[in-house]
Design a protein around this motif. Structure first.
Motif, PDB file in Angstrom:
ATOM      1  N   UNK A  48       0.775  -1.219  -0.092  1.00  0.00           N
ATOM      2  CA  UNK A  48      -0.015   0.144  -0.137  1.00  0.00           C
ATOM      3  C   UNK A  48       0.708   1.342   0.062  1.00  0.00           C
ATOM      4  N   UNK A  49       0.580   2.223  -0.544  1.00  0.00           N
ATOM      5  CA  UNK A  49       1.221   3.370  -0.595  1.00  0.00           C
ATOM      6  C   UNK A  49       1.050   4.534   0.552  1.00  0.00           C
ATOM      7  N   UNK A  50       0.299   4.007   1.237  1.00  0.00           N
ATOM      8  CA  UNK A  50       0.157   4.657   2.626  1.00  0.00           C
ATOM      9  C   UNK A  50       0.128   4.178   3.880  1.00  0.00           C
ATOM     10  N   UNK A  51       1.043   3.065   4.233  1.00  0.00           N
ATOM     11  CA  UNK A  51       1.190   2.295   5.276  1.00  0.00           C
ATOM     12  C   UNK A  51       2.600   1.852   5.366  1.00  0.00           C
ATOM     13  N   UNK A  52       3.020   1.549   6.377  1.00  0.00           N
ATOM     14  CA  UNK A  52       4.581   1.091   6.470  1.00  0.00           C
ATOM     15  C   UNK A  52       4.483  -0.169   7.829  1.00  0.00           C
ATOM     16  N   UNK A  84      -6.537  14.303  -2.540  1.00  0.00           N
ATOM     17  CA  UNK A  84      -7.686  13.602  -2.402  1.00  0.00           C
ATOM     18  C   UNK A  84      -7.764  13.075  -1.249  1.00  0.00           C
ATOM     19  N   UNK A  85      -9.122  12.457  -0.923  1.00  0.00           N
ATOM     20  CA  UNK A  85      -9.324  11.834   0.356  1.00  0.00           C
ATOM     21  C   UNK A  85      -9.536  12.778   1.588  1.00  0.00           C
ATOM     22  N   UNK A  86      -9.379  12.255   2.783  1.00  0.00           N
ATOM     23  CA  UNK A  86      -9.588  13.114   3.922  1.00  0.00           C
ATOM     24  C   UNK A  86      -8.605  14.475   4.025  1.00  0.00           C
ATOM     25  N   UNK A  87      -9.070  15.142   4.643  1.00  0.00           N
ATOM     26  CA  UNK A  87      -7.997  16.503   4.730  1.00  0.00           C
ATOM     27  C   UNK A  87      -6.711  15.909   5.229  1.00  0.00           C
ATOM     28  N   UNK A  88      -5.705  16.306   4.518  1.00  0.00           N
ATOM     29  CA  UNK A  88      -4.130  15.883   4.880  1.00  0.00           C
ATOM     30  C   UNK A  88      -3.759  14.750   4.419  1.00  0.00           C
ATOM     31  N   UNK A  89      -4.502  14.129   3.350  1.00  0.00           N
ATOM     32  CA  UNK A  89      -4.253  12.723   3.122  1.00  0.00           C
ATOM     33  C   UNK A  89      -2.898  12.792   2.238  1.00  0.00           C
ATOM     34  N   UNK A  90      -2.463  13.782   1.966  1.00  0.00           N
ATOM     35  CA  UNK A  90      -1.470  13.778   1.150  1.00  0.00           C
ATOM     36  C   UNK A  90       0.005  13.134   2.015  1.00  0.00           C
ATOM     37  N   UNK A  91      -0.087  13.700   3.350  1.00  0.00           N
ATOM     38  CA  UNK A  91       0.928  13.282   4.173  1.00  0.00           C
ATOM     39  C   UNK A  91       0.984  11.471   4.260  1.00  0.00           C
ATOM     40  N   UNK A  92      -0.141  11.071   4.182  1.00  0.00           N
ATOM     41  CA  UNK A  92      -0.307   9.454   4.335  1.00  0.00           C
ATOM     42  C   UNK A  92       0.726   8.879   3.052  1.00  0.00           C
ATOM     43  N   UNK A  93       0.809   9.549   1.992  1.00  0.00           N
ATOM     44  CA  UNK A  93       1.574   9.086   0.775  1.00  0.00           C
ATOM     45  C   UNK A  93       3.112   9.395   1.074  1.00  0.00           C
ATOM     46  N   UNK A  94       3.310  10.407   1.963  1.00  0.00           N
ATOM     47  CA  UNK A  94       4.741  10.370   2.437  1.00  0.00           C
ATOM     48  C   UNK A  94       5.108   9.729   3.618  1.00  0.00           C
ATOM     49  N   UNK A 116      14.117  -7.981  23.096  1.00  0.00           N
ATOM     50  CA  UNK A 116      13.220  -8.380  24.199  1.00  0.00           C
ATOM     51  C   UNK A 116      11.808  -7.465  24.195  1.00  0.00           C
ATOM     52  N   UNK A 117      11.811  -6.419  23.607  1.00  0.00           N
ATOM     53  CA  UNK A 117      10.724  -5.464  23.780  1.00  0.00           C
ATOM     54  C   UNK A 117      10.265  -4.909  22.235  1.00  0.00           C
ATOM     55  N   UNK A 118      10.984  -5.652  21.141  1.00  0.00           N
ATOM     56  CA  UNK A 118      10.427  -5.337  19.766  1.00  0.00           C
ATOM     57  C   UNK A 118       9.107  -6.128  19.327  1.00  0.00           C
ATOM     58  N   UNK A 119       8.365  -5.351  18.484  1.00  0.00           N
ATOM     59  CA  UNK A 119       7.454  -6.085  18.021  1.00  0.00           C
ATOM     60  C   UNK A 119       7.198  -5.537  16.543  1.00  0.00           C
ATOM     61  N   UNK A 120       6.736  -6.513  15.515  1.00  0.00           N
ATOM     62  CA  UNK A 120       6.530  -6.061  14.270  1.00  0.00           C
ATOM     63  C   UNK A 120       5.139  -5.451  14.120  1.00  0.00           C
ATOM     64  N   UNK A 121       5.085  -4.220  13.497  1.00  0.00           N
ATOM     65  CA  UNK A 121       3.822  -3.351  13.601  1.00  0.00           C
ATOM     66  C   UNK A 121       3.476  -2.924  12.296  1.00  0.00           C
ATOM     67  N   UNK A 122       2.324  -3.050  11.836  1.00  0.00           N
ATOM     68  CA  UNK A 122       1.591  -2.194  10.692  1.00  0.00           C
ATOM     69  C   UNK A 122       1.355  -0.999  11.217  1.00  0.00           C
ATOM     70  N   UNK A 123       1.966   0.201  10.385  1.00  0.00           N
ATOM     71  CA  UNK A 123       1.469   1.585  10.847  1.00  0.00           C
ATOM     72  C   UNK A 123       0.649   2.233   9.678  1.00  0.00           C
ATOM     73  N   UNK A 124      -0.517   2.397  10.189  1.00  0.00           N
ATOM     74  CA  UNK A 124      -1.327   2.935   9.065  1.00  0.00           C
ATOM     75  C   UNK A 124      -2.189   4.403   9.461  1.00  0.00           C
ATOM     76  N   UNK A 125      -1.648   5.622   8.810  1.00  0.00           N
ATOM     77  CA  UNK A 125      -2.366   6.698   9.168  1.00  0.00           C
ATOM     78  C   UNK A 125      -3.483   7.223   8.139  1.00  0.00           C
ATOM     79  N   UNK A 126      -3.955   6.368   7.226  1.00  0.00           N
ATOM     80  CA  UNK A 126      -4.546   6.453   6.204  1.00  0.00           C
ATOM     81  C   UNK A 126      -6.213   6.088   6.512  1.00  0.00           C
TER      82      UNK A 126
END
Length: 142
Positions: A48-52, A84-94, A116-126
């Motif tokens: 996806x172009x808007x997640x990490x 396009x999309x929600x206000x500020x959505x352009x930042x999701x593409x960055x 010990x404290x590391x987790x694998x996470x999906x980060x989604x601001x979109x």
């Protein structure tokens, strides 16, 4: 497909809020079958172009701190050319320039090698995309 390479797609419901979702247990479940006790590499990729994908501590506020830091770096306002999309959505593409859409992690004896404290996470601001796909791929060592 060879048993040296195994891949699977996980569907993740992210909803309509910014989220950090811990995928560590999903990674471990995939590796129990795919790695079968072998050494190798796990690649986690979100197409996806808007997640990490981030490797961070969760459950102690770090996930909220990450979202707050992203708000500081990438405010959801009208400064973005991509509009396009929600206000500020352009930042999701960055976002993927700061939180890449992939991570490759070592697997030893079929187990994910995290600190010990590391987790694998999906980060989604979109907030406009409530469903995500995450691809897990295991490459066995020779």
């Amino acid at each position: 497909m060879s048993d040296a390479f195994t891949t699977r797609v996980l569907n993740v419901a992210t909803g309509s809020t910014e989220r950090v979702i811990d995928l560590t247990r999903d990674c471990e479940a995939f590796l129990r079958e795919a790695a079968a006790g072998r050494d190798g590499l796990l690649n986690v990729f979100v197409p996806h172009a808007t997640a990490g994908i981030a490797i961070i501590e969760t459950g102690s506020g770090s996930d909220d701190d990450l979202l707050a830091a992203l708000h500081s770096l990438l405010p959801a306002d009208d400064r973005w050319q991509h509009r396009h999309g929600s206000p500020g959505h352009g930042r999701d593409h960055v976002l993927p320039a700061f939180v890449p859409p992939h991570a490759t992690l070592p697997v030893l004896d079929g187990r994910l090698e995290l600190g010990t404290w590391q987790s694998v996470c999906l980060v989604d601001t979109n907030r406009d995309n409530a469903e995500r796909k995450v691809r897990f791929s295991f490459l066995a060592g020779s």
